[in-house]
Scaffold this motif. Structure first.
Motif, PDB file in Angstrom:
ATOM      1  N   GLU A  35      38.219  38.972  36.701  1.00 21.15           N
ATOM      2  CA  GLU A  35      37.626  38.575  37.982  1.00 21.15           C
ATOM      3  C   GLU A  35      36.429  37.651  37.780  1.00 21.15           C
ATOM      4  N   ILE A  36      35.591  37.961  36.812  1.00 24.74           N
ATOM      5  CA  ILE A  36      34.426  37.114  36.535  1.00 24.74           C
ATOM      6  C   ILE A  36      34.867  35.730  36.080  1.00 24.74           C
ATOM      7  N   LEU A  37      35.765  35.678  35.098  1.00 19.84           N
ATOM      8  CA  LEU A  37      36.196  34.395  34.549  1.00 19.84           C
ATOM      9  C   LEU A  37      36.922  33.533  35.583  1.00 19.84           C
ATOM     10  N   LEU A  38      37.795  34.149  36.364  1.00 17.58           N
ATOM     11  CA  LEU A  38      38.518  33.378  37.375  1.00 17.58           C
ATOM     12  C   LEU A  38      37.591  32.952  38.517  1.00 17.58           C
ATOM     13  N   GLY A  39      36.655  33.826  38.888  1.00 15.46           N
ATOM     14  CA  GLY A  39      35.675  33.448  39.900  1.00 15.46           C
ATOM     15  C   GLY A  39      34.855  32.253  39.450  1.00 15.46           C
ATOM     16  N   LEU A  40      34.414  32.280  38.194  1.00 13.19           N
ATOM     17  CA  LEU A  40      33.666  31.142  37.651  1.00 13.19           C
ATOM     18  C   LEU A  40      34.569  29.930  37.465  1.00 13.19           C
ATOM     19  N   GLY A  41      35.834  30.166  37.141  1.00 21.48           N
ATOM     20  CA  GLY A  41      36.784  29.068  36.970  1.00 21.48           C
ATOM     21  C   GLY A  41      36.954  28.242  38.226  1.00 21.48           C
ATOM     22  N   LEU A  42      36.764  28.865  39.379  1.00 18.90           N
ATOM     23  CA  LEU A  42      36.853  28.127  40.646  1.00 18.90           C
ATOM     24  C   LEU A  42      35.819  27.007  40.735  1.00 18.90           C
ATOM     25  N   LEU A  43      34.719  27.143  40.009  1.00 18.02           N
ATOM     26  CA  LEU A  43      33.632  26.162  40.076  1.00 18.02           C
ATOM     27  C   LEU A  43      33.970  24.832  39.414  1.00 18.02           C
ATOM     28  N   PHE A  44      34.987  24.836  38.548  1.00 10.18           N
ATOM     29  CA  PHE A  44      35.325  23.645  37.777  1.00 10.18           C
ATOM     30  C   PHE A  44      36.598  23.011  38.322  1.00 10.18           C
ATOM     31  N   ASP A  45      36.483  21.724  38.689  1.00 11.30           N
ATOM     32  CA  ASP A  45      37.611  21.021  39.299  1.00 11.30           C
ATOM     33  C   ASP A  45      38.898  21.164  38.500  1.00 11.30           C
ATOM     34  N   GLN A  46      38.814  21.032  37.181  1.00  9.24           N
ATOM     35  CA  GLN A  46      40.014  21.039  36.363  1.00  9.24           C
ATOM     36  C   GLN A  46      40.661  22.426  36.268  1.00  9.24           C
ATOM     37  N   TYR A  47      39.922  23.492  36.606  1.00  7.71           N
ATOM     38  CA  TYR A  47      40.459  24.849  36.538  1.00  7.71           C
ATOM     39  C   TYR A  47      40.664  25.494  37.908  1.00  7.71           C
ATOM     40  N   ARG A  48      40.153  24.871  38.951  1.00  6.18           N
ATOM     41  CA  ARG A  48      40.116  25.507  40.274  1.00  6.18           C
ATOM     42  C   ARG A  48      41.494  25.957  40.762  1.00  6.18           C
ATOM     43  N   ARG A  49      42.446  25.078  40.718  1.00  3.92           N
ATOM     44  CA  ARG A  49      43.779  25.406  41.232  1.00  3.92           C
ATOM     45  C   ARG A  49      44.401  26.552  40.420  1.00  3.92           C
ATOM     46  N   SER A  50      44.315  26.471  39.104  1.00  7.81           N
ATOM     47  CA  SER A  50      44.862  27.543  38.244  1.00  7.81           C
ATOM     48  C   SER A  50      44.123  28.846  38.482  1.00  7.81           C
ATOM     49  N   ALA A  51      42.814  28.777  38.569  1.00  6.13           N
ATOM     50  CA  ALA A  51      42.021  29.987  38.810  1.00  6.13           C
ATOM     51  C   ALA A  51      42.399  30.624  40.137  1.00  6.13           C
ATOM     52  N   ALA A  52      42.603  29.803  41.154  1.00  8.12           N
ATOM     53  CA  ALA A  52      42.969  30.326  42.477  1.00  8.12           C
ATOM     54  C   ALA A  52      44.326  31.020  42.420  1.00  8.12           C
ATOM     55  N   TYR A  53      45.306  30.372  41.801  1.00  7.08           N
ATOM     56  CA  TYR A  53      46.630  30.995  41.732  1.00  7.08           C
ATOM     57  C   TYR A  53      46.623  32.258  40.872  1.00  7.08           C
ATOM     58  N   LEU A  54      45.831  32.266  39.821  1.00  9.13           N
ATOM     59  CA  LEU A  54      45.720  33.475  38.998  1.00  9.13           C
ATOM     60  C   LEU A  54      44.997  34.590  39.759  1.00  9.13           C
ATOM     61  N   LEU A  55      44.018  34.238  40.581  1.00 12.65           N
ATOM     62  CA  LEU A  55      43.369  35.252  41.423  1.00 12.65           C
ATOM     63  C   LEU A  55      44.355  35.826  42.434  1.00 12.65           C
ATOM     64  N   ILE A  56      45.205  34.980  42.990  1.00 16.08           N
ATOM     65  CA  ILE A  56      46.229  35.479  43.916  1.00 16.08           C
ATOM     66  C   ILE A  56      47.173  36.430  43.178  1.00 16.08           C
ATOM     67  N   PHE A  57      47.566  36.054  41.979  1.00 15.05           N
ATOM     68  CA  PHE A  57      48.411  36.937  41.171  1.00 15.05           C
ATOM     69  C   PHE A  57      47.695  38.260  40.899  1.00 15.05           C
ATOM     70  N   LEU A  58      46.414  38.189  40.606  1.00 15.38           N
ATOM     71  CA  LEU A  58      45.631  39.409  40.366  1.00 15.38           C
ATOM     72  C   LEU A  58      45.602  40.290  41.608  1.00 15.38           C
ATOM     73  N   MET A  59      45.441  39.672  42.773  1.00 17.49           N
ATOM     74  CA  MET A  59      45.443  40.449  44.020  1.00 17.49           C
ATOM     75  C   MET A  59      46.801  41.130  44.224  1.00 17.49           C
ATOM     76  N   ILE A  60      47.876  40.442  43.876  1.00 16.35           N
ATOM     77  CA  ILE A  60      49.206  41.058  43.960  1.00 16.35           C
ATOM     78  C   ILE A  60      49.308  42.212  42.969  1.00 16.35           C
ATOM     79  N   ALA A  61      48.748  42.019  41.784  1.00 14.37           N
ATOM     80  CA  ALA A  61      48.775  43.077  40.772  1.00 14.37           C
ATOM     81  C   ALA A  61      47.966  44.300  41.211  1.00 14.37           C
ATOM     82  N   PHE A  62      46.999  44.116  42.106  1.00 17.36           N
ATOM     83  CA  PHE A  62      46.181  45.241  42.585  1.00 17.36           C
ATOM     84  C   PHE A  62      46.850  46.025  43.719  1.00 17.36           C
ATOM     85  N   ILE A  63      47.968  45.558  44.240  1.00 21.12           N
ATOM     86  CA  ILE A  63      48.634  46.254  45.346  1.00 21.12           C
ATOM     87  C   ILE A  63      48.973  47.700  44.992  1.00 21.12           C
TER      88      ILE A  63
END
Length: 123
Positions: A50-78
């Motif tokens: 969560e920390i790494l992906l949250g921080l990853g959102l701050l960087f243009d080159q990682y933002r899209r990947s970080a967002a999709y991985l956070l969505i995957f993480l939210m699905i994993a938390f179901i």
């Protein structure tokens, strides 16, 4: 302006959520379903991710990947949300809310959180 507030709010939300895994790990252990082993390890990894992906959102080159991985993480938390509902939305010595709140978390809040992440994948 609102878009920037939403974006930085999302970053802060996930970084804080990740840090909270280390501040109060006992809050998370009962939320991890019993059929999963190594609850402490799962909690640590979840917090770091969560920390790494949250921080990853701050960087243009990682933002899209970080967002999709956070969505995957939210699905994993179901399963955790379902486990909480099956416990009657009340854990011994921990979080205890009316059962409808557990259902709201799963059916309303969780999808809104996924939407919040998705809508901030291209800030």
């Amino acid at each position: 302006m609102i878009r920037k507030i939403s974006f930085y709010g999302l970053v802060i939300f996930f970084v804080f959520a990740g840090v909270y895994h280390f501040i109060n790990p006992d809050f998370y252990y009962p939320l991890i379903p019993d059929y999963l082993p190594f609850k402490k390890t799962i909690n640590i990894i979840s917090g770091i991710v969560e920390i790494l992906l949250g921080l990853g959102l701050l960087f243009d080159q990682y933002r899209r990947s970080a967002a999709y991985l956070l969505i995957f993480l939210m699905i994993a938390f179901i399963p955790s949300h379902i486990h909480f509902i099956l416990l009657g939305s009340c854990m011994d010595g921990g979080l205890c809310v009316p059962e409808w709140v557990g259902w709201m978390r799963l059916l309303v809040i969780h999808p809104l959180l996924v939407y919040w992440i998705y809508s901030n994948r291209k800030v």
